[in-house]
Design a protein around this motif. Sequence first.
Motif, PDB file in Angstrom:
ATOM      1  N   ILE A   3       0.868  -1.175   0.000  1.00  0.00           N
ATOM      2  CA  ILE A   3       0.000   0.000   0.000  1.00  0.00           C
ATOM      3  C   ILE A   3       0.903   1.223   0.000  1.00  0.00           C
ATOM      4  O   ILE A   3       1.819   1.325   0.817  1.00  0.00           O
ATOM      5  CB  ILE A   3      -0.919   0.035   1.230  1.00  0.00           C
ATOM      6  CG1 ILE A   3      -1.830  -1.190   1.245  1.00  0.00           C
ATOM      7  CG2 ILE A   3      -1.731   1.324   1.256  1.00  0.00           C
ATOM      8  CD1 ILE A   3      -2.634  -1.340   2.516  1.00  0.00           C
ATOM      9  N   THR A   5       0.703   5.476  -0.062  1.00  0.00           N
ATOM     10  CA  THR A   5      -0.126   6.672   0.054  1.00  0.00           C
ATOM     11  C   THR A   5       0.716   7.886  -0.285  1.00  0.00           C
ATOM     12  O   THR A   5       1.821   8.035   0.240  1.00  0.00           O
ATOM     13  CB  THR A   5      -0.676   6.829   1.494  1.00  0.00           C
ATOM     14  OG1 THR A   5      -1.478   5.685   1.802  1.00  0.00           O
ATOM     15  CG2 THR A   5      -1.512   8.085   1.621  1.00  0.00           C
ATOM     16  N   VAL A  33      -1.977  -1.390  -3.750  1.00  0.00           N
ATOM     17  CA  VAL A  33      -2.967  -0.321  -3.844  1.00  0.00           C
ATOM     18  C   VAL A  33      -2.286   1.019  -3.597  1.00  0.00           C
ATOM     19  O   VAL A  33      -1.492   1.167  -2.670  1.00  0.00           O
ATOM     20  CB  VAL A  33      -4.107  -0.524  -2.821  1.00  0.00           C
ATOM     21  CG1 VAL A  33      -5.068   0.656  -2.820  1.00  0.00           C
ATOM     22  CG2 VAL A  33      -4.854  -1.825  -3.107  1.00  0.00           C
ATOM     23  N   CYS A  35      -3.063   4.980  -2.765  1.00  0.00           N
ATOM     24  CA  CYS A  35      -4.034   5.965  -2.285  1.00  0.00           C
ATOM     25  C   CYS A  35      -3.450   7.345  -2.591  1.00  0.00           C
ATOM     26  O   CYS A  35      -2.413   7.715  -2.057  1.00  0.00           O
ATOM     27  CB  CYS A  35      -4.278   5.819  -0.794  1.00  0.00           C
ATOM     28  SG  CYS A  35      -5.331   7.131  -0.116  1.00  0.00           S
ATOM     29  N   TYR A  88      -3.332   2.854 -14.269  1.00  0.00           N
ATOM     30  CA  TYR A  88      -4.001   2.379 -13.059  1.00  0.00           C
ATOM     31  C   TYR A  88      -5.466   2.060 -13.345  1.00  0.00           C
ATOM     32  O   TYR A  88      -6.051   2.562 -14.304  1.00  0.00           O
ATOM     33  CB  TYR A  88      -3.943   3.438 -11.961  1.00  0.00           C
ATOM     34  CG  TYR A  88      -2.571   3.612 -11.353  1.00  0.00           C
ATOM     35  CD1 TYR A  88      -2.209   2.908 -10.207  1.00  0.00           C
ATOM     36  CD2 TYR A  88      -1.648   4.479 -11.915  1.00  0.00           C
ATOM     37  CE1 TYR A  88      -0.952   3.069  -9.647  1.00  0.00           C
ATOM     38  CE2 TYR A  88      -0.392   4.643 -11.366  1.00  0.00           C
ATOM     39  CZ  TYR A  88      -0.047   3.940 -10.227  1.00  0.00           C
ATOM     40  OH  TYR A  88       1.194   4.092  -9.672  1.00  0.00           O
ATOM     41  N   SER A  93     -13.177   5.824  -4.315  1.00  0.00           N
ATOM     42  CA  SER A  93     -12.765   7.157  -3.879  1.00  0.00           C
ATOM     43  C   SER A  93     -13.563   7.563  -2.650  1.00  0.00           C
ATOM     44  O   SER A  93     -14.613   6.997  -2.360  1.00  0.00           O
ATOM     45  CB  SER A  93     -12.954   8.183  -5.005  1.00  0.00           C
ATOM     46  OG  SER A  93     -14.298   8.205  -5.423  1.00  0.00           O
ATOM     47  N   GLN A 156      -9.671  11.753  -2.390  1.00  0.00           N
ATOM     48  CA  GLN A 156      -8.894  10.558  -2.088  1.00  0.00           C
ATOM     49  C   GLN A 156      -9.329   9.481  -3.076  1.00  0.00           C
ATOM     50  O   GLN A 156     -10.504   9.134  -3.126  1.00  0.00           O
ATOM     51  CB  GLN A 156      -9.167  10.093  -0.661  1.00  0.00           C
ATOM     52  CG  GLN A 156      -8.809  11.145   0.370  1.00  0.00           C
ATOM     53  CD  GLN A 156      -9.257  10.760   1.761  1.00  0.00           C
ATOM     54  OE1 GLN A 156      -9.145   9.613   2.149  1.00  0.00           O
ATOM     55  NE2 GLN A 156      -9.775  11.719   2.504  1.00  0.00           N
ATOM     56  N   TYR A 158      -8.404   5.626  -4.731  1.00  0.00           N
ATOM     57  CA  TYR A 158      -7.687   4.375  -4.525  1.00  0.00           C
ATOM     58  C   TYR A 158      -7.590   3.666  -5.868  1.00  0.00           C
ATOM     59  O   TYR A 158      -8.580   3.533  -6.593  1.00  0.00           O
ATOM     60  CB  TYR A 158      -8.439   3.505  -3.508  1.00  0.00           C
ATOM     61  CG  TYR A 158      -8.836   4.307  -2.295  1.00  0.00           C
ATOM     62  CD1 TYR A 158      -7.914   4.597  -1.302  1.00  0.00           C
ATOM     63  CD2 TYR A 158     -10.129   4.827  -2.174  1.00  0.00           C
ATOM     64  CE1 TYR A 158      -8.274   5.367  -0.202  1.00  0.00           C
ATOM     65  CE2 TYR A 158     -10.493   5.603  -1.081  1.00  0.00           C
ATOM     66  CZ  TYR A 158      -9.562   5.865  -0.096  1.00  0.00           C
ATOM     67  OH  TYR A 158      -9.910   6.624   0.975  1.00  0.00           O
ATOM     68  N   THR A 160      -5.109   0.668  -8.400  1.00  0.00           N
ATOM     69  CA  THR A 160      -4.151  -0.428  -8.472  1.00  0.00           C
ATOM     70  C   THR A 160      -3.583  -0.469  -9.890  1.00  0.00           C
ATOM     71  O   THR A 160      -4.243  -0.013 -10.822  1.00  0.00           O
ATOM     72  CB  THR A 160      -4.837  -1.770  -8.106  1.00  0.00           C
ATOM     73  OG1 THR A 160      -3.858  -2.778  -7.937  1.00  0.00           O
ATOM     74  CG2 THR A 160      -5.841  -2.198  -9.155  1.00  0.00           C
TER      75      THR A 160
END
Length: 166
Positions: A3, A5, A33, A35, A88, A93, A156, A158, A160
Amino acid sequence: ASIVTINNVLEHVRDPRLVLEMIRSRFLTRKGVLCVIVPNDFSVLQDILMKSVLKDNVGKHHYWVTPLEHLNYWSYGIMGRFLIKCGYRILGSSGDFPMEIFPLMGEDYLSHPEAGKAAHTKRISFENHLSLTGHNDLKDRLAESLAELGIGRNAQIYATPRDRWL
């Protein structure tokens, strides 16, 4: 799964595509993932604020535009499309509390910065009360609904890597 961010970064960099490609290729594992959190600029609430509260105060229009600090301006839609172009797949979100609500209610923290701290404290208090009373599900659904509406001070998203989610 990894992850990563990045919080309030992409508005400051010259080449956000390079940053996102580097994260995708170097730091995200097969089911990793990302963020991304960016200021949600030029939102509908900012537009309403400019056309109502700030309509006679040209100096305050586009108060969020800071050309020496921000090289890029994002919204939910712009960031989502950019992430897709960078390889991606969007997972979801969420949004945080739309601070523009305060000046729309008459609490002008734009002209009176000391009121900004009070507004921020109210926002935190609201979110804390949801958590303290066991309503984290409501808090999460509210955050998702804000994103669906394209409002919230920060977007925000998200995502992958599109080619690695098997």
